[in-house]
Design a protein around this motif. Structure first.
Motif, PDB file in Angstrom:
ATOM      1  N   VAL A 123      47.763  39.625  48.714  1.00  0.00           N
ATOM      2  CA  VAL A 123      46.445  39.755  48.099  1.00  0.00           C
ATOM      3  C   VAL A 123      46.046  41.220  48.147  1.00  0.00           C
ATOM      4  CG1 VAL A 123      45.291  39.178  50.291  1.00  0.00           C
ATOM      5  CG2 VAL A 123      44.041  38.990  48.140  1.00  0.00           C
ATOM      6  N   VAL A 124      45.471  41.714  47.050  1.00  0.00           N
ATOM      7  CA  VAL A 124      44.989  43.089  47.003  1.00  0.00           C
ATOM      8  C   VAL A 124      43.579  43.095  46.425  1.00  0.00           C
ATOM      9  CG1 VAL A 124      47.271  44.145  46.820  1.00  0.00           C
ATOM     10  CG2 VAL A 124      46.042  43.471  44.747  1.00  0.00           C
ATOM     11  N   ARG A 125      42.798  44.050  46.866  1.00  0.00           N
ATOM     12  CA  ARG A 125      41.430  44.218  46.370  1.00  0.00           C
ATOM     13  C   ARG A 125      41.451  45.322  45.317  1.00  0.00           C
ATOM     14  NH1 ARG A 125      36.491  46.713  48.738  1.00  0.00           N
ATOM     15  NH2 ARG A 125      34.706  45.442  48.104  1.00  0.00           N
TER      16      ARG A 125
ATOM     17  N   GLU B 269      37.158  43.036  43.490  1.00  0.00           N
ATOM     18  CA  GLU B 269      37.623  41.665  43.321  1.00  0.00           C
ATOM     19  C   GLU B 269      39.087  41.578  43.777  1.00  0.00           C
ATOM     20  OE1 GLU B 269      36.624  40.482  39.336  1.00  0.00           O
ATOM     21  OE2 GLU B 269      34.471  40.602  39.734  1.00  0.00           O
ATOM     22  N   PHE B 270      39.721  40.409  43.597  1.00  0.00           N
ATOM     23  CA  PHE B 270      40.963  40.164  44.312  1.00  0.00           C
ATOM     24  C   PHE B 270      42.053  39.581  43.415  1.00  0.00           C
ATOM     25  CE2 PHE B 270      37.280  39.771  47.000  1.00  0.00           C
ATOM     26  CZ  PHE B 270      37.570  40.683  48.013  1.00  0.00           C
ATOM     27  N   ASP B 271      43.255  40.124  43.562  1.00  0.00           N
ATOM     28  CA  ASP B 271      44.438  39.571  42.918  1.00  0.00           C
ATOM     29  C   ASP B 271      45.310  38.933  43.999  1.00  0.00           C
ATOM     30  OD1 ASP B 271      44.016  40.284  40.176  1.00  0.00           O
ATOM     31  OD2 ASP B 271      44.407  42.364  40.739  1.00  0.00           O
ATOM     32  N   VAL B 272      45.556  37.636  43.829  1.00  0.00           N
ATOM     33  CA  VAL B 272      46.336  36.877  44.805  1.00  0.00           C
ATOM     34  C   VAL B 272      47.685  36.531  44.188  1.00  0.00           C
ATOM     35  CG1 VAL B 272      46.431  34.788  46.224  1.00  0.00           C
ATOM     36  CG2 VAL B 272      44.215  35.903  45.783  1.00  0.00           C
TER      37      VAL B 272
ATOM     38  N   ARG C 235      36.790  36.570  42.103  1.00  0.00           N
ATOM     39  CA  ARG C 235      35.684  37.463  42.449  1.00  0.00           C
ATOM     40  C   ARG C 235      35.407  37.393  43.950  1.00  0.00           C
ATOM     41  NH1 ARG C 235      30.622  36.196  38.859  1.00  0.00           N
ATOM     42  NH2 ARG C 235      29.924  38.139  39.832  1.00  0.00           N
ATOM     43  N   ARG C 236      35.563  36.221  44.526  1.00  0.00           N
ATOM     44  CA  ARG C 236      35.336  36.047  45.961  1.00  0.00           C
ATOM     45  C   ARG C 236      36.503  35.242  46.539  1.00  0.00           C
ATOM     46  NH1 ARG C 236      32.288  39.156  44.275  1.00  0.00           N
ATOM     47  NH2 ARG C 236      30.013  39.337  44.621  1.00  0.00           N
TER      48      ARG C 236
ATOM     49  N   THR D 107      34.700  41.683  57.558  1.00  0.00           N
ATOM     50  CA  THR D 107      34.279  43.067  57.329  1.00  0.00           C
ATOM     51  C   THR D 107      34.732  43.573  55.961  1.00  0.00           C
ATOM     52  OG1 THR D 107      36.269  43.833  58.486  1.00  0.00           O
ATOM     53  CG2 THR D 107      34.235  43.633  59.777  1.00  0.00           C
ATOM     54  N   VAL D 108      35.487  42.761  55.218  1.00  0.00           N
ATOM     55  CA  VAL D 108      35.875  43.112  53.854  1.00  0.00           C
ATOM     56  C   VAL D 108      34.872  42.465  52.900  1.00  0.00           C
ATOM     57  CG1 VAL D 108      37.679  42.994  52.092  1.00  0.00           C
ATOM     58  CG2 VAL D 108      38.305  43.194  54.505  1.00  0.00           C
ATOM     59  N   PRO D 109      34.118  43.250  52.133  1.00  0.00           N
ATOM     60  CA  PRO D 109      33.154  42.648  51.197  1.00  0.00           C
ATOM     61  C   PRO D 109      33.835  41.657  50.257  1.00  0.00           C
ATOM     62  CG  PRO D 109      32.810  45.016  51.367  1.00  0.00           C
ATOM     63  CD  PRO D 109      34.082  44.729  52.094  1.00  0.00           C
ATOM     64  N   GLY D 110      33.221  40.472  50.128  1.00  0.00           N
ATOM     65  CA  GLY D 110      33.766  39.462  49.221  1.00  0.00           C
ATOM     66  C   GLY D 110      34.771  38.526  49.835  1.00  0.00           C
ATOM     67  N   VAL D 111      35.045  38.673  51.150  1.00  0.00           N
ATOM     68  CA  VAL D 111      36.058  37.837  51.808  1.00  0.00           C
ATOM     69  C   VAL D 111      35.435  37.094  52.984  1.00  0.00           C
ATOM     70  CG1 VAL D 111      38.281  37.781  52.999  1.00  0.00           C
ATOM     71  CG2 VAL D 111      37.900  39.417  51.144  1.00  0.00           C
ATOM     72  N   TRP D 112      35.597  35.773  52.971  1.00  0.00           N
ATOM     73  CA  TRP D 112      35.130  34.922  54.059  1.00  0.00           C
ATOM     74  C   TRP D 112      36.324  34.277  54.760  1.00  0.00           C
ATOM     75  CZ3 TRP D 112      32.051  36.393  50.273  1.00  0.00           C
ATOM     76  CH2 TRP D 112      30.664  36.508  50.495  1.00  0.00           C
ATOM     77  N   ALA D 113      36.170  34.006  56.037  1.00  0.00           N
ATOM     78  CA  ALA D 113      37.158  33.232  56.791  1.00  0.00           C
ATOM     79  C   ALA D 113      36.481  31.964  57.279  1.00  0.00           C
ATOM     80  CB  ALA D 113      37.702  34.036  57.973  1.00  0.00           C
ATOM     81  N   ALA D 114      37.265  30.884  57.393  1.00  0.00           N
ATOM     82  CA  ALA D 114      36.700  29.603  57.831  1.00  0.00           C
ATOM     83  C   ALA D 114      37.744  28.816  58.603  1.00  0.00           C
ATOM     84  CB  ALA D 114      36.205  28.795  56.630  1.00  0.00           C
TER      85      ALA D 114
END
Length: 311
Positions: A83-85, A90-93, A104-105, A265-272
Motif C-alpha cells: 500500500v502506498v499513499r 489517498e491510497f493505492d493497495v 480515499r480512506r 498517525t497516518v492521516p486517512g488510516v485507521w486500525a481496528a
C-alpha cells in the motif's frame, strides 16, 4: 483501470466486517480484502459475545459477509501485499493477484498471528484442550485439572487467572527458572492454591484423542485434562509500517499508536481489532470496527462539504 472506492478495509474478521457494515449502511463505496486467516479459526466456538455466545467463528464470519453484501459492500478473497499513499493523501493497495485498487480512506484490520510454544502436541490440540484465554474458554473447561506451561515470567499471571475456573492448577515452569519468580509471585501462587512444578515439558500425553497429561523431560507424567499456554503474539503491522505509522512497544509486540477512534498517525488510516492491540476479543474488535467506520464516514462527509464550500 484502477478500481476506486471511498474506503478499503484490509481484513475480513469481526473488526473489518463491522467497519464495512457501517460504511455500507452509510452508502459509502467499500471494498473488503479478506485473506481468510482469522485468529480464532482453531476454536470450535466463540464465547462472551452477547447474543452470539457459543457461535462457531466460521458461522459468525459467514453471516457477517452476508450482511455487508446486502449494503453493496464488495469483498475480495485475497491478500493486500503493498500500500502506498499518493500525493493527494489517498491510497493505492496492491493485491496478491497483481491488481491495484484505490481508496480515499483505509481500515487496517489484519489482526495478529499466535506463535505457539514448540512443545510436541500443543499445535495439534490448540483450540481444543490446549487453550490460552480463560475468558474465551474457561467456563467450558471449569473444574478440570489445569496445567499452565510457562514460557515467560508473565505465565505466572496466566496461572493465577485460570485459578478462577479451577482449583486444581499446576504451573509447569518449563523454560522459566525458579529464580525468576518474585516473592510476590510465590505468595500469590500459594494463596491461589497453584502448584509449581520445575522442569522442562517434553510433550503432552494424548489418549484416545484426549489430553490426559504433561510429560517432563525427566520422564515423569503429571495428570492434566487441560493445558494453557501463552502464544507469542506476532502483530501483522507490515502495511502500517509501509505507510510510516508510528508504533508503540508493548509486552505483546509493537502496535500502532491510535486515537480513541482507531485513527493512526497516518492521516486517512485507521486500525481496528487485533491490529491495534493484543487483548481485543471478538466483541471489542467489532466495536472498534464500528467506531472506525462511523468516524471515516464523518471524515469523508465534512471533507467533501468543506471542499464544496471552497469551490
Amino acid at each position: 483501470m484502477t478500481e476506486r472506492y471511498e474506503a478499503i478495509v484490509i481484513g475480513g474478521g469481526a473488526a473489518g466486517l463491522s467497519a464495512a457494515l457501517v460504511l455500507g449502511r452509510a452508502r459509502r463505496s467499500t471494498l473488503v480484502v479478506d485473506a481468510g486467516e482469522p485468529r480464532n479459526a482453531p476454536a470450535a466456538h466463540m464465547q462472551g459475545y452477547l447474543t452470539r455466545d457459543g457461535t462457531p467463528p466460521g458461522e459468525f464470519l459467514a453471516e457477517g459477509r452476508r450482511e455487508i453484501e446486502r449494503y453493496g459492500v464488495e469483498l475480495v478473497r485475497g491478500r493486500a501485499v503493498d500500500v502506498v499513499r499518493d500525493g493527494a493523501g489517498e491510497f493505492d493497495v496492491t493485491l496478491a493477484d497483481g491488481r491495484t485498487v484505490h481508496a480515499r480512506r483505509l481500515v487496517v484490520a489484519t489482526g495478529l498471528a499466535d506463535e505457539l510454544p514448540s512443545v510436541p502436541g500443543v499445535a495439534e490440540r490448540f483450540g481444543r484442550d490446549v487453550l490460552h484465554c480463560p475468558y474465551c474458554h474457561g467456563w467450558e473447561v471449569r473444574d478440570q485439572a489445569f496445567g499452565v506451561v510457562a514460557t515467560t515470567p508473565m505465565s505466572v499471571h496466566q496461572a493465577l487467572m485460570v485459578s478462577q475456573w479451577s482449583k486444581d492448577v499446576t504451573l509447569f515452569l518449563h523454560t522459566v527458572a525458579e529464580a525468576e519468580l518474585t516473592d510476590d509471585d510465590l505468595r500469590r501462587l500459594a494463596a491461589a492454591g497453584v502448584s509449581v512444578m520445575p522442569g522442562e515439558v517434553a510433550g503432552l500425553v494424548i489418549d484416545d484423542d484426549r489430553l490426559t497429561g504433561v510429560r517432563l523431560t525427566d520422564g515423569t507424567v503429571h495428570d492434566r485434562e487441560v493445558v494453557f499456554v501463552a502464544p507469542r503474539a506476532v502483530p501483522r503491522t507490515r502495511l502500517l509500517e509501509r505507510l510510516g505509522a508510528e508504533l508503540r512497544e508493548t509486552p505483546f509486540g509493537a502496535y500502532p499508536v491510535v486515537d480513541e477512534t482507531g485513527q493512526t498517525t497516518v492521516p486517512g488510516v485507521w486500525a481496528a481489532g487485533n491490529a491495534m492491540g493484543f487483548a481485543e476479543q471478538v466483541i471489542t474488535a467489532a466495536g472498534a470496527g464500528y467506531r472506525a467506520g462511523a468516524t471515516i464516514n464523518g471524515d469523508l462527509l465534512f471533507t467533501d462539504l468543506d471542499a464544496t464550500g471552497r469551490a
